[in-house]
Design a protein around this motif. Structure first.
Motif, PDB file in Angstrom:
ATOM      1  N   LEU A   1       5.980   7.167  54.791  1.00 59.91           N
ATOM      2  CA  LEU A   1       5.789   5.937  55.586  1.00 59.91           C
ATOM      3  C   LEU A   1       6.869   5.771  56.639  1.00 59.91           C
ATOM      4  O   LEU A   1       8.025   6.143  56.409  1.00 59.91           O
ATOM      5  CB  LEU A   1       5.907   4.715  54.668  1.00 59.91           C
ATOM      6  CG  LEU A   1       4.770   4.346  53.740  1.00 59.91           C
ATOM      7  CD1 LEU A   1       5.143   3.070  52.991  1.00 59.91           C
ATOM      8  CD2 LEU A   1       3.489   4.124  54.540  1.00 59.91           C
ATOM      9  N   LYS A   2       6.482   5.149  57.752  1.00 59.04           N
ATOM     10  CA  LYS A   2       7.478   4.719  58.737  1.00 59.04           C
ATOM     11  C   LYS A   2       7.246   3.232  58.951  1.00 59.04           C
ATOM     12  O   LYS A   2       6.119   2.825  59.252  1.00 59.04           O
ATOM     13  CB  LYS A   2       7.261   5.467  60.051  1.00 59.04           C
ATOM     14  CG  LYS A   2       8.050   6.734  60.127  1.00 59.04           C
ATOM     15  CD  LYS A   2       8.192   7.199  61.559  1.00 59.04           C
ATOM     16  CE  LYS A   2       8.934   8.526  61.542  1.00 59.04           C
ATOM     17  NZ  LYS A   2       8.514   9.412  62.575  1.00 59.04           N
ATOM     18  N   LYS A   3       8.271   2.435  58.788  1.00 60.18           N
ATOM     19  CA  LYS A   3       8.118   0.977  58.923  1.00 60.18           C
ATOM     20  C   LYS A   3       9.350   0.411  59.604  1.00 60.18           C
ATOM     21  O   LYS A   3      10.468   0.929  59.412  1.00 60.18           O
ATOM     22  CB  LYS A   3       8.039   0.335  57.521  1.00 60.18           C
ATOM     23  CG  LYS A   3       6.752   0.544  56.810  1.00 60.18           C
ATOM     24  CD  LYS A   3       5.690  -0.402  57.335  1.00 60.18           C
ATOM     25  CE  LYS A   3       4.309   0.060  56.889  1.00 60.18           C
ATOM     26  NZ  LYS A   3       3.248  -0.771  57.463  1.00 60.18           N
ATOM     27  N   PRO A   4       9.186  -0.681  60.352  1.00 58.37           N
ATOM     28  CA  PRO A   4      10.383  -1.335  60.881  1.00 58.37           C
ATOM     29  C   PRO A   4      11.244  -1.850  59.727  1.00 58.37           C
ATOM     30  O   PRO A   4      10.713  -2.466  58.790  1.00 58.37           O
ATOM     31  CB  PRO A   4       9.823  -2.515  61.695  1.00 58.37           C
ATOM     32  CG  PRO A   4       8.367  -2.253  61.855  1.00 58.37           C
ATOM     33  CD  PRO A   4       7.936  -1.328  60.751  1.00 58.37           C
ATOM     34  N   LEU A   5      12.545  -1.562  59.768  1.00 58.19           N
ATOM     35  CA  LEU A   5      13.452  -2.032  58.709  1.00 58.19           C
ATOM     36  C   LEU A   5      14.334  -3.154  59.257  1.00 58.19           C
ATOM     37  O   LEU A   5      14.856  -3.048  60.369  1.00 58.19           O
ATOM     38  CB  LEU A   5      14.334  -0.881  58.212  1.00 58.19           C
ATOM     39  CG  LEU A   5      13.616   0.257  57.507  1.00 58.19           C
ATOM     40  CD1 LEU A   5      14.615   1.306  57.024  1.00 58.19           C
ATOM     41  CD2 LEU A   5      12.787  -0.245  56.334  1.00 58.19           C
ATOM     42  N   LEU A   6      14.464  -4.215  58.473  1.00 55.47           N
ATOM     43  CA  LEU A   6      15.324  -5.332  58.859  1.00 55.47           C
ATOM     44  C   LEU A   6      16.435  -5.403  57.828  1.00 55.47           C
ATOM     45  O   LEU A   6      16.152  -5.464  56.628  1.00 55.47           O
ATOM     46  CB  LEU A   6      14.526  -6.649  58.826  1.00 55.47           C
ATOM     47  CG  LEU A   6      13.183  -6.627  59.555  1.00 55.47           C
ATOM     48  CD1 LEU A   6      12.342  -7.837  59.165  1.00 55.47           C
ATOM     49  CD2 LEU A   6      13.429  -6.609  61.055  1.00 55.47           C
ATOM     50  N   SER A   7      17.670  -5.377  58.311  1.00 57.02           N
ATOM     51  CA  SER A   7      18.742  -5.343  57.332  1.00 57.02           C
ATOM     52  C   SER A   7      19.000  -6.749  56.774  1.00 57.02           C
ATOM     53  O   SER A   7      19.076  -7.733  57.513  1.00 57.02           O
ATOM     54  CB  SER A   7      19.942  -4.727  58.043  1.00 57.02           C
ATOM     55  OG  SER A   7      21.091  -5.340  57.678  1.00 57.02           O
ATOM     56  N   TYR A   8      19.045  -6.865  55.450  1.00 60.00           N
ATOM     57  CA  TYR A   8      19.303  -8.161  54.799  1.00 60.00           C
ATOM     58  C   TYR A   8      20.256  -7.920  53.634  1.00 60.00           C
ATOM     59  O   TYR A   8      19.879  -7.422  52.580  1.00 60.00           O
ATOM     60  CB  TYR A   8      17.990  -8.777  54.286  1.00 60.00           C
ATOM     61  CG  TYR A   8      18.162 -10.192  53.756  1.00 60.00           C
ATOM     62  CD1 TYR A   8      18.333 -11.261  54.640  1.00 60.00           C
ATOM     63  CD2 TYR A   8      18.160 -10.460  52.396  1.00 60.00           C
ATOM     64  CE1 TYR A   8      18.502 -12.553  54.176  1.00 60.00           C
ATOM     65  CE2 TYR A   8      18.330 -11.753  51.920  1.00 60.00           C
ATOM     66  CZ  TYR A   8      18.495 -12.795  52.817  1.00 60.00           C
ATOM     67  OH  TYR A   8      18.674 -14.077  52.351  1.00 60.00           O
ATOM     68  N   HIS A   9      21.539  -8.210  53.864  1.00 61.17           N
ATOM     69  CA  HIS A   9      22.523  -7.973  52.801  1.00 61.17           C
ATOM     70  C   HIS A   9      23.514  -9.136  52.774  1.00 61.17           C
ATOM     71  O   HIS A   9      23.438 -10.061  53.602  1.00 61.17           O
ATOM     72  CB  HIS A   9      23.230  -6.627  53.001  1.00 61.17           C
ATOM     73  CG  HIS A   9      23.732  -6.408  54.391  1.00 61.17           C
ATOM     74  ND1 HIS A   9      24.757  -7.145  54.922  1.00 61.17           N
ATOM     75  CD2 HIS A   9      23.319  -5.560  55.373  1.00 61.17           C
ATOM     76  CE1 HIS A   9      24.964  -6.751  56.173  1.00 61.17           C
ATOM     77  NE2 HIS A   9      24.113  -5.798  56.465  1.00 61.17           N
ATOM     78  N   ASP A  10      24.448  -9.071  51.817  1.00 57.73           N
ATOM     79  CA  ASP A  10      25.374 -10.187  51.592  1.00 57.73           C
ATOM     80  C   ASP A  10      26.082 -10.642  52.866  1.00 57.73           C
ATOM     81  O   ASP A  10      26.393 -11.811  53.020  1.00 57.73           O
ATOM     82  CB  ASP A  10      26.425  -9.789  50.546  1.00 57.73           C
ATOM     83  CG  ASP A  10      25.807  -9.730  49.155  1.00 57.73           C
ATOM     84  OD1 ASP A  10      24.729 -10.326  48.972  1.00 57.73           O
ATOM     85  OD2 ASP A  10      26.394  -9.079  48.267  1.00 57.73           O
ATOM     86  N   HIS A  11      26.354  -9.694  53.784  1.00 56.70           N
ATOM     87  CA  HIS A  11      27.185 -10.058  54.940  1.00 56.70           C
ATOM     88  C   HIS A  11      26.406 -10.608  56.132  1.00 56.70           C
ATOM     89  O   HIS A  11      27.006 -11.170  57.036  1.00 56.70           O
ATOM     90  CB  HIS A  11      28.034  -8.850  55.363  1.00 56.70           C
ATOM     91  CG  HIS A  11      28.831  -8.315  54.210  1.00 56.70           C
ATOM     92  ND1 HIS A  11      29.858  -9.029  53.648  1.00 56.70           N
ATOM     93  CD2 HIS A  11      28.696  -7.183  53.479  1.00 56.70           C
ATOM     94  CE1 HIS A  11      30.342  -8.344  52.623  1.00 56.70           C
ATOM     95  NE2 HIS A  11      29.648  -7.226  52.492  1.00 56.70           N
TER      96      HIS A  11
END
Ligand code: SAM
Length: 288
Positions: A56-66
């Motif tokens: 799969l190829k998908k748009p990734l959105l970063s969601y982390h503690d910072h």
């Protein structure tokens, strides 16, 4: 907005991913990732590997503690516009010692749809393999790295009639086991590591036996979950036996020493024994 997302209501899907063995990703979770407009993830390098496995190829959105505070409104906006967003963590079930709780709280508060695609989670797998009671358990996540603070956290839960499940890092395993033994008494326990991976191991024994083993063998490699059984009072000495032992000890020692001696002999938590020793001392008409 994609053509697909225009036809449906937006939603957030909490997708559990493998904790080591890629075969543990459920077909439903894989389908959900395929159908998602974007995937919010902790570390994109790790999630890309999972997507490559699925082709799969998908748009990734970063969601982390910072960056969570800054990203949350953006994710909420996308779901409000009708997008389907999948939330994954690096491994296991999102929100379990991983980001996502505030996102779910805000989205549900706004009446937006949140669903979950359940799957692997290290604490539950460790608990069910531990051989310890599963009817009541408390998940403690990671305890404080400093011994004094960790002991204080353990004191808070020492009296609970429940199994305890917690995460620990390999280098801290022996100091953590020593604190667990000291505060909770010599309860039955298990150290589960590398679950679902090639070197999966569950070592069961009393906290003292586990402490002795890892002190001798050195810190193990890999990821670790510790499970501790409920207080021994249920299976250990009866209240009468405890009182008899304490009365005898109180005749010869001060309250603190008597409580320590009886806690060591019975494996009961020090705090519980000390509390009872104070009560008995009062009944016997003496000062602590
Ligand atoms: N959300 C994850 C879950 O549901 O399993 C837990 C994330 S937490 C940040 C990571 C910790 O989980 C590790 O430090 C370790 O204690 C535990 N863990 C994760 N994978 C594991 C595995 N395969 N075997 C043993 N423990 C594991």
């Amino acid at each position: 907005m994609t053509a697909t997302s225009q036809k449906r209501d937006g939603e957030l899907g909490l997708v559990a991913t493998p904790i080591g063995n890629l075969g543990d990703l459920s077909p439903r979770a894989a389908d959900y990732l395929k159908g998602a407009d974007a995937i919010a993830c902790e570390d994109s390098r790790i999630t890309i590997r999972l997507l490559q496995h699925l082709g799969l190829k998908k748009p990734l959105l970063s969601y982390h503690d910072h960056n969570a505070d800054e990203m949350r409104p953006k994710l909420i906006e996308r779901v409000s516009r009708g997008e389907r967003i999948a939330l994954v963590s690096d491994a296991g079930t999102p929100l379990i010692s991983d980001p996502g709780f505030k996102l779910v709280r805000e989205m549900t508060g706004l009446g937006l749809k949140v669903t979950a695609l359940p799957g692997p989670s290290a604490p539950v797998m460790a608990l069910i393999l531990s051989g310890l009671p599963t009817d009541r358990f408390l998940f403690l996540g990671f305890l404080d790295a400093k011994s004094a603070a960790r002991r204080a956290e353990l004191e808070e839960v020492a009296g609970l009639r429940a199994s305890l499940v917690l995460f620990e890092t390999a280098p801290r395993l022996t100091t953590a086991l020593a604190d667990l033994r000291g505060v909770l008494g010599n309860r039955p326990a298990a150290v589960a590591r590398e679950l679902t991976k090639m070197f999966e191991e569950v070592r069961r024994g009393s906290l003292q036996e586990l402490l002795d083993h890892y002190t001798q063998a050195g810190p193990p490699k890999g990821e670790i979950v510790i499970v501790i059984g409920p207080p021994l009072a249920d299976a250990g000495p009866s209240a009468d036996t405890l009182d008899d032992a304490l009365r005898k000890a109180l005749k010869a020692m001060r309250v603190k020493e008597a409580a320590e001696a009886v806690a060591a002999a019975t494996g009961l938590p020090k705090r519980q024994v000390y509390q009872r020793a104070l009560e008995l001392k009062q009944e016997m008409g003496g000062d602590a």
